[in-house]
Design an enzyme around this catalytic site. Sequence first.
Site, PDB file in Angstrom:
ATOM      1  N   PHE A 195     -72.213  44.773 -52.934  1.00 22.01           N
ATOM      2  CA  PHE A 195     -72.605  43.414 -53.341  1.00 22.01           C
ATOM      3  C   PHE A 195     -74.056  43.079 -52.991  1.00 22.01           C
ATOM      4  O   PHE A 195     -74.346  42.033 -52.397  1.00 22.01           O
ATOM      5  CB  PHE A 195     -71.682  42.359 -52.708  1.00 22.01           C
ATOM      6  CG  PHE A 195     -70.275  42.327 -53.234  1.00 22.01           C
ATOM      7  CD1 PHE A 195     -69.923  42.943 -54.429  1.00 22.01           C
ATOM      8  CD2 PHE A 195     -69.275  41.660 -52.528  1.00 22.01           C
ATOM      9  CE1 PHE A 195     -68.608  42.902 -54.905  1.00 22.01           C
ATOM     10  CE2 PHE A 195     -67.973  41.609 -52.991  1.00 22.01           C
ATOM     11  CZ  PHE A 195     -67.638  42.225 -54.179  1.00 22.01           C
ATOM     12  N   ASN A 236     -69.776  54.558 -56.716  1.00 21.45           N
ATOM     13  CA  ASN A 236     -70.757  53.610 -56.185  1.00 21.45           C
ATOM     14  C   ASN A 236     -70.255  53.002 -54.889  1.00 21.45           C
ATOM     15  O   ASN A 236     -69.064  52.820 -54.682  1.00 21.45           O
ATOM     16  CB  ASN A 236     -71.084  52.524 -57.232  1.00 21.45           C
ATOM     17  CG  ASN A 236     -70.208  51.293 -57.104  1.00 21.45           C
ATOM     18  OD1 ASN A 236     -70.445  50.422 -56.265  1.00 21.45           O
ATOM     19  ND2 ASN A 236     -69.162  51.242 -57.929  1.00 21.45           N
ATOM     20  N   ASN A 292     -66.002  48.183 -51.633  1.00 21.57           N
ATOM     21  CA  ASN A 292     -67.193  48.362 -50.796  1.00 21.57           C
ATOM     22  C   ASN A 292     -67.511  47.224 -49.844  1.00 21.57           C
ATOM     23  O   ASN A 292     -68.547  47.225 -49.196  1.00 21.57           O
ATOM     24  CB  ASN A 292     -68.405  48.640 -51.693  1.00 21.57           C
ATOM     25  CG  ASN A 292     -68.198  49.900 -52.521  1.00 21.57           C
ATOM     26  OD1 ASN A 292     -67.781  50.922 -51.976  1.00 21.57           O
ATOM     27  ND2 ASN A 292     -68.434  49.823 -53.814  1.00 21.57           N
ATOM     28  N   LYS A 332     -59.907  39.532 -60.537  1.00 24.76           N
ATOM     29  CA  LYS A 332     -60.140  40.965 -60.799  1.00 24.76           C
ATOM     30  C   LYS A 332     -59.439  41.801 -59.740  1.00 24.76           C
ATOM     31  O   LYS A 332     -59.679  41.639 -58.540  1.00 24.76           O
ATOM     32  CB  LYS A 332     -61.641  41.268 -60.826  1.00 24.76           C
ATOM     33  CG  LYS A 332     -61.928  42.705 -61.245  1.00 24.76           C
ATOM     34  CD  LYS A 332     -63.367  42.899 -61.652  1.00 24.76           C
ATOM     35  CE  LYS A 332     -63.673  44.348 -62.012  1.00 24.76           C
ATOM     36  NZ  LYS A 332     -65.058  44.536 -62.419  1.00 24.76           N
TER      37      LYS A 332
HETATM   38  C1  LIG Z   1     -72.774  50.533 -59.866  1.00 20.71           C
HETATM   39  C2  LIG Z   1     -71.565  49.677 -60.073  1.00 20.71           C
HETATM   40  C3  LIG Z   1     -71.549  48.400 -59.537  1.00 20.71           C
HETATM   41  C4  LIG Z   1     -70.425  47.572 -59.714  1.00 20.71           C
HETATM   42  N1  LIG Z   1     -70.436  46.304 -59.185  1.00 20.71           N
HETATM   43  C5  LIG Z   1     -69.361  45.498 -59.392  1.00 20.71           C
HETATM   44  C6  LIG Z   1     -69.349  44.167 -58.902  1.00 20.71           C
HETATM   45  O1  LIG Z   1     -70.328  43.695 -58.313  1.00 20.71           O
HETATM   46  N2  LIG Z   1     -68.231  43.416 -59.107  1.00 20.71           N
HETATM   47  C7  LIG Z   1     -67.134  43.910 -59.761  1.00 20.71           C
HETATM   48  O2  LIG Z   1     -66.142  43.198 -59.921  1.00 20.71           O
HETATM   49  N3  LIG Z   1     -67.127  45.163 -60.259  1.00 20.71           N
HETATM   50  C8  LIG Z   1     -68.211  45.958 -60.089  1.00 20.71           C
HETATM   51  N4  LIG Z   1     -68.191  47.227 -60.606  1.00 20.71           N
HETATM   52  C9  LIG Z   1     -66.987  47.706 -61.319  1.00 20.71           C
HETATM   53  C10 LIG Z   1     -67.116  47.542 -62.841  1.00 20.71           C
HETATM   54  O3  LIG Z   1     -67.284  46.184 -63.201  1.00 20.71           O
HETATM   55  C11 LIG Z   1     -65.854  48.102 -63.541  1.00 20.71           C
HETATM   56  O4  LIG Z   1     -64.727  47.366 -63.132  1.00 20.71           O
HETATM   57  C12 LIG Z   1     -65.636  49.570 -63.222  1.00 20.71           C
HETATM   58  O5  LIG Z   1     -66.855  50.271 -63.146  1.00 20.71           O
HETATM   59  C13 LIG Z   1     -64.736  50.251 -64.249  1.00 20.71           C
HETATM   60  O6  LIG Z   1     -65.318  50.257 -65.528  1.00 20.71           O
HETATM   61  P1  LIG Z   1     -66.088  51.543 -66.129  1.00 20.71           P
HETATM   62  O7  LIG Z   1     -65.184  52.726 -65.943  1.00 20.71           O
HETATM   63  O8  LIG Z   1     -66.353  51.207 -67.563  1.00 20.71           O
HETATM   64  O9  LIG Z   1     -67.340  51.670 -65.348  1.00 20.71           O
HETATM   65  C14 LIG Z   1     -69.302  48.055 -60.449  1.00 20.71           C
HETATM   66  C15 LIG Z   1     -69.339  49.351 -60.990  1.00 20.71           C
HETATM   67  C16 LIG Z   1     -70.446  50.160 -60.823  1.00 20.71           C
HETATM   68  C17 LIG Z   1     -70.449  51.547 -61.420  1.00 20.71           C
END
Ligand SMILES: Cc1cc2nc3c(=O)[nH]c(=O)nc-3n(C[C@H](O)[C@H](O)[C@H](O)COP(=O)(O)O)c2cc1C
Length: 318
Positions: A99, A95, A161, A190
């Site tokens: 934000f 992705n 990003n 984080k």
């Molecule tokens: C489409 C998308 C948008 C995300 N937006 C944010 C975000 O706004 N803030 C954030 O801290 N992490 C964001 N993340 C990261 C997730 O919170 C998470 O840390 C990451 O995807 C790893 O977990 P997963 O493997 O279960 O997806 C985003 C992930 C995805 C796929």
Amino acid sequence: MLVTIGARIPALVASGVLNKFYRYEDLMLETEVFGIKFPNPVGLAAGFDKNAKLLHLLPAFGFGFIEVGAVTLRAQEGNPKPRLFHIGDKRALVNRMGFNNDGLGVIAQRLKKRKGSRAVGANIGKNKDTPTESAADDYALCMQKLHGIADYMVVNVSSPNTPGLRNLQQKAFLRKVLETAPTDSAIFVKISPELSGTTLDEIISVVQERPRTGIIATNTLKIEQGGVSGEPLREPSTDLIRWLYKKSHGKIPIIGVGGIFSGKNAYEKITAGASLVQLYTGLIYEGPGLVKRIKKDLVQLLKAGGFTNITQAIGTKA
Ligand SMILES: Cc1cc2nc3c(=O)[nH]c(=O)nc-3n(C[C@H](O)[C@H](O)[C@H](O)COP(=O)(O)O)c2cc1C
């Protein structure tokens, strides 16, 4: 008034039906971090409900807590579409959202109106056009406004990003931001999965300077244009959790996130040192039934490990 009630009825019915399908509770899964109570340790990671619009429905899928955002001070559109991709045959996503969100004022209003007792965290980022020199003000203003509205807040300094955001993982910046956080609020920092050495040591020491402060490990893996989540992130994030747990002697509460697709994956993160876990990509590939499966499997794994609750298992394989 009638219109409002009319709009609520379908939502209530939907949430009731979902609850029937996805409900699974067990006392073994109940836990508490920073005095916040969680019916189970499986949360929805940031990025899914960026604008806090789904809070009336998401708990019915069985999540123990929900994290909304990332929220920025001012609303912004994010990067141009397409900005979310599947990766070939891997259970992974790329992705480069950037934000996109409705901004602090609107999201804070939605959070204020929410009902229900499920814990909700607010993930905070800086606007793309905020220069690094005033980035700390963005976080401070967001934290002040969301204080008392969200159960915990997340200083997100790890999204790949927003140009320059990851540089904010340095000690001086984090200390400054954490010093401006309302004293009684629970805060998580984080971090990105690529951190190592001195930077991690410094993050641990800054986090330990403030009470009620934990770490979320981790955000996505950075690639040239975007961040990778899902399977390729599982091991790096679990390794980082284990490292953090060991280095901090288990003193810092950790939320483990990255590549959780099963109860076994969640259990690995808990025994590596996570007090709670979150997921996003697993939900996309496996569907919402995943949350119930993870909880059921966690109970079996806890029993097999000779534990009677989640807390006993934390860090036992660190
Ligand atoms: C489409 C998308 C948008 C995300 N937006 C944010 C975000 O706004 N803030 C954030 O801290 N992490 C964001 N993340 C990261 C997730 O919170 C998470 O840390 C990451 O995807 C790893 O977990 P997963 O493997 O279960 O997806 C985003 C992930 C995805 C796929």
